[in-house]
Design a protein around this motif. Structure first.
Motif, PDB file in Angstrom:
ATOM      1  N   GLY A   1       0.681 -45.419 -14.745  1.00  0.00           N
ATOM      2  CA  GLY A   1       1.278 -45.429 -16.072  1.00  0.00           C
ATOM      3  C   GLY A   1       1.414 -46.817 -16.655  1.00  0.00           C
ATOM      4  O   GLY A   1       0.704 -47.184 -17.595  1.00  0.00           O
ATOM      5  N   HIS A   2       2.312 -47.608 -16.100  1.00  0.00           N
ATOM      6  CA  HIS A   2       2.662 -48.900 -16.703  1.00  0.00           C
ATOM      7  C   HIS A   2       1.441 -49.796 -16.898  1.00  0.00           C
ATOM      8  O   HIS A   2       1.186 -50.282 -18.001  1.00  0.00           O
ATOM      9  N   ALA A   3       0.680 -50.014 -15.819  1.00  0.00           N
ATOM     10  CA  ALA A   3      -0.478 -50.910 -15.924  1.00  0.00           C
ATOM     11  C   ALA A   3      -1.511 -50.356 -16.891  1.00  0.00           C
ATOM     12  O   ALA A   3      -2.070 -51.099 -17.712  1.00  0.00           O
ATOM     13  N   LEU A   4      -1.766 -49.066 -16.819  1.00  0.00           N
ATOM     14  CA  LEU A   4      -2.789 -48.451 -17.680  1.00  0.00           C
ATOM     15  C   LEU A   4      -2.439 -48.605 -19.154  1.00  0.00           C
ATOM     16  O   LEU A   4      -3.312 -48.937 -19.977  1.00  0.00           O
ATOM     17  N   ILE A   5      -1.179 -48.392 -19.497  1.00  0.00           N
ATOM     18  CA  ILE A   5      -0.777 -48.522 -20.903  1.00  0.00           C
ATOM     19  C   ILE A   5      -0.828 -49.981 -21.334  1.00  0.00           C
ATOM     20  O   ILE A   5      -1.275 -50.298 -22.449  1.00  0.00           O
ATOM     21  N   CYS A   6      -0.403 -50.909 -20.465  1.00  0.00           N
ATOM     22  CA  CYS A   6      -0.472 -52.335 -20.809  1.00  0.00           C
ATOM     23  C   CYS A   6      -1.920 -52.779 -21.008  1.00  0.00           C
ATOM     24  O   CYS A   6      -2.231 -53.513 -21.959  1.00  0.00           O
ATOM     25  N   GLU A   7      -2.805 -52.352 -20.129  1.00  0.00           N
ATOM     26  CA  GLU A   7      -4.220 -52.711 -20.261  1.00  0.00           C
ATOM     27  C   GLU A   7      -4.810 -52.121 -21.534  1.00  0.00           C
ATOM     28  O   GLU A   7      -5.683 -52.730 -22.173  1.00  0.00           O
ATOM     29  N   SER A   8      -4.313 -50.975 -21.921  1.00  0.00           N
ATOM     30  CA  SER A   8      -4.820 -50.305 -23.121  1.00  0.00           C
ATOM     31  C   SER A   8      -4.471 -51.055 -24.400  1.00  0.00           C
ATOM     32  O   SER A   8      -5.153 -50.903 -25.419  1.00  0.00           O
ATOM     33  N   LEU A   9      -3.428 -51.863 -24.374  1.00  0.00           N
ATOM     34  CA  LEU A   9      -3.071 -52.657 -25.547  1.00  0.00           C
ATOM     35  C   LEU A   9      -4.203 -53.614 -25.911  1.00  0.00           C
ATOM     36  O   LEU A   9      -4.409 -53.935 -27.079  1.00  0.00           O
ATOM     37  N   TYR A  10      -4.940 -54.072 -24.919  1.00  0.00           N
ATOM     38  CA  TYR A  10      -6.043 -54.999 -25.160  1.00  0.00           C
ATOM     39  C   TYR A  10      -7.397 -54.284 -25.260  1.00  0.00           C
ATOM     40  O   TYR A  10      -8.243 -54.662 -26.064  1.00  0.00           O
ATOM     41  N   LEU A  11      -7.573 -53.267 -24.435  1.00  0.00           N
ATOM     42  CA  LEU A  11      -8.903 -52.677 -24.279  1.00  0.00           C
ATOM     43  C   LEU A  11      -9.056 -51.315 -24.934  1.00  0.00           C
ATOM     44  O   LEU A  11     -10.174 -50.825 -25.069  1.00  0.00           O
ATOM     45  N   GLY A  12      -7.961 -50.695 -25.324  1.00  0.00           N
ATOM     46  CA  GLY A  12      -8.011 -49.370 -25.925  1.00  0.00           C
ATOM     47  C   GLY A  12      -7.836 -48.287 -24.878  1.00  0.00           C
ATOM     48  O   GLY A  12      -8.381 -48.369 -23.774  1.00  0.00           O
ATOM     49  N   LEU A  13      -7.078 -47.264 -25.217  1.00  0.00           N
ATOM     50  CA  LEU A  13      -6.732 -46.221 -24.256  1.00  0.00           C
ATOM     51  C   LEU A  13      -7.953 -45.466 -23.749  1.00  0.00           C
ATOM     52  O   LEU A  13      -8.097 -45.214 -22.548  1.00  0.00           O
ATOM     53  N   GLU A  14      -8.854 -45.114 -24.642  1.00  0.00           N
ATOM     54  CA  GLU A  14     -10.041 -44.370 -24.216  1.00  0.00           C
ATOM     55  C   GLU A  14     -10.889 -45.186 -23.253  1.00  0.00           C
ATOM     56  O   GLU A  14     -11.365 -44.675 -22.230  1.00  0.00           O
ATOM     57  N   ASN A  15     -11.069 -46.477 -23.561  1.00  0.00           N
ATOM     58  CA  ASN A  15     -11.856 -47.341 -22.682  1.00  0.00           C
ATOM     59  C   ASN A  15     -11.213 -47.484 -21.310  1.00  0.00           C
ATOM     60  O   ASN A  15     -11.887 -47.443 -20.283  1.00  0.00           O
ATOM     61  N   VAL A  16      -9.907 -47.657 -21.282  1.00  0.00           N
ATOM     62  CA  VAL A  16      -9.213 -47.895 -20.020  1.00  0.00           C
ATOM     63  C   VAL A  16      -9.244 -46.651 -19.139  1.00  0.00           C
ATOM     64  O   VAL A  16      -9.460 -46.744 -17.927  1.00  0.00           O
ATOM     65  N   VAL A  17      -9.053 -45.472 -19.711  1.00  0.00           N
ATOM     66  CA  VAL A  17      -9.163 -44.246 -18.917  1.00  0.00           C
ATOM     67  C   VAL A  17     -10.554 -44.154 -18.290  1.00  0.00           C
ATOM     68  O   VAL A  17     -10.701 -43.853 -17.093  1.00  0.00           O
TER      69      VAL A  17
END
Length: 237
Positions: free
Chosen positions: A213-229
């Motif tokens: 959760g936490h890391a994935l959402i933080c990474e998504s701030l820069y890379l986008g949620l779809e890309n990070v998933v």
């Protein structure tokens, strides 16, 4: 392939910081599934400071992949789980004032209590998982109380990864091997990230699911949620 279950607590935290319903937790969960994640995780706490009990009820109606509800099995939580019938319930011994989960269960000391709770959920057809540190006795205890799976608490791995990843992963390998011998399924979660997830996956035999959760959402701030998933799914192959 190890399944990716995305914890949406941080989405609820952002929503709650302003009131209203932006971002919409249900819509985000639907999008995460559409992006390819194989599960949605929530961890409602008694003060409902992020995921609310009503969020759990709402999500139970729309999640089409695996729905995992985490929490300390107090009476209110047990009632919620029995009402919503998720795919999996993960029992976590967090205290009321805990900022985040910070320890696994002592499955020996609390064996009687956990046995009763696990039996209640399994009778309702809900898969049960116990949050544990990578300690052999705790894994054996989880098996003894009838749990279907353990969730390895991975904060120590994440903290040690950048210093000595071989040393950091060593107790988790031993824990996983013992779990495999006992025939209990293995999940993992806490502070796993794009940086450290591939090495963990590569070294843990029969890793069924990670909850992030936490890391994935933080990474998504820069890379986008779809890309990070998609990036997590690729690393978990």
């Amino acid at each position: 392939m190890t399944k990716l279950s995305v914890n949406v607590n941080k989405i609820a935290t952002l929503r709650n910081s302003r009131g209203g319903n932006v971002p919409n937790v249900v819509k985000v969960a639907e999008d995460i599934e559409r992006f390819g994640a194989e599960g949605i995780t929530v961890h409602p706490r008694p003060d409902e400071r992020h995921i609310r009990y009503q969020d759990t009820r709402d999500l139970a109606k729309i999640v089409t992949t695996e729905f995992n509800v985490e929490g300390n099995p107090n009476p209110k939580f047990i009632t919620l789980v029995l009402q919503t019938k998720p795919t999996q319930v993960t029992l976590v011994p967090d205290t009321i004032d805990a900022l985040t989960s910070n320890a696994g269960w002592d499955t020996v000391k609390h064996a009687d209590f956990l046995t009763d709770v696990v039996t209640t959920f399994k009778k309702a057809g809900i898969r049960t998982s116990i949050f544990v540190d990578p300690i052999i006795a705790m894994i054996e205890g989880a098996k003894a109380i009838g749990a279907d799976r353990i969730e390895l608490y991975t904060e120590s791995y994440a903290e040690g990864y950048t210093k000595d990843k071989e040393k950091a992963i060593a107790p988790f390998i031993l824990a996983a091997l013992r779990a495999n011998e006992l025939g209990i399924g293995i999940n993992a979660g806490h502070d796993l990230s794009l940086e450290n997830i591939a090495f963990f996956k590569a070294n843990i035999p029969e890793l069924l699911e990670v909850s992030i959760g936490h890391a994935l959402i933080c990474e998504s701030l820069y890379l986008g949620l779809e890309n990070v998933v998609a990036m997590y799914l690729n690393k978990l192959k």
